[in-house]
Design a protein around this motif. Structure first.
Motif: not given
Length: 105
Positions: A53-65, A36-42, A20-25, A47-49
């Motif tokens: 990335v910081s894009r201006g005022e937004s912080y984007i995370m892409i998790y491959e799980v 987020i990783t706490d929930v995944l571990a529970q 799965f791919i999880i994206t957060t912004v 997490i495979t990748n």
């Protein structure tokens, strides 16, 4: 230039579960990745990748799980969406194949 080489015993990588791919912004602040990783571990999610990335005022995370086989995805999805809301993040969880089809150029 010095090069050091040694033989590594390869560990067989077991392909398990669905990818799965999880994206957060959201706005950047301490604890986003940990939250987020706490929930995944529970839920035993591997997490495979991870890319952040910081894009201006937004912080984007892409998790491959990888989610273990025979796992009910609904409790994981609910827990992720609840945690993301508490962290002020928008979150999306998609099966890898769907994600790749949607984002194909």
């Amino acid at each position: 230039l010095f090069v050091h080489m040694r033989h590594l015993n390869a560990v067989s990588q077991q392909v398990w579960g669905d990818s799965f791919i999880i994206t957060t912004v959201g706005p950047d602040r301490p604890g986003l990745v940990a939250g987020i990783t706490d929930v995944l571990a529970q839920h035993g999610v591997n997490i495979t990748n991870l890319k952040a990335v910081s894009r201006g005022e937004s912080y984007i995370m892409i998790y491959e799980v990888d989610i273990p086989p025979a796992t009910d995805y609904h409790p994981i999805r609910t827990a992720l969406y609840d945690r993301a809301a508490s962290l002020g993040l928008d979150i999306n969880l998609q099966h890898r194949e769907i994600f790749e089809q949607i984002h194909r150029v």
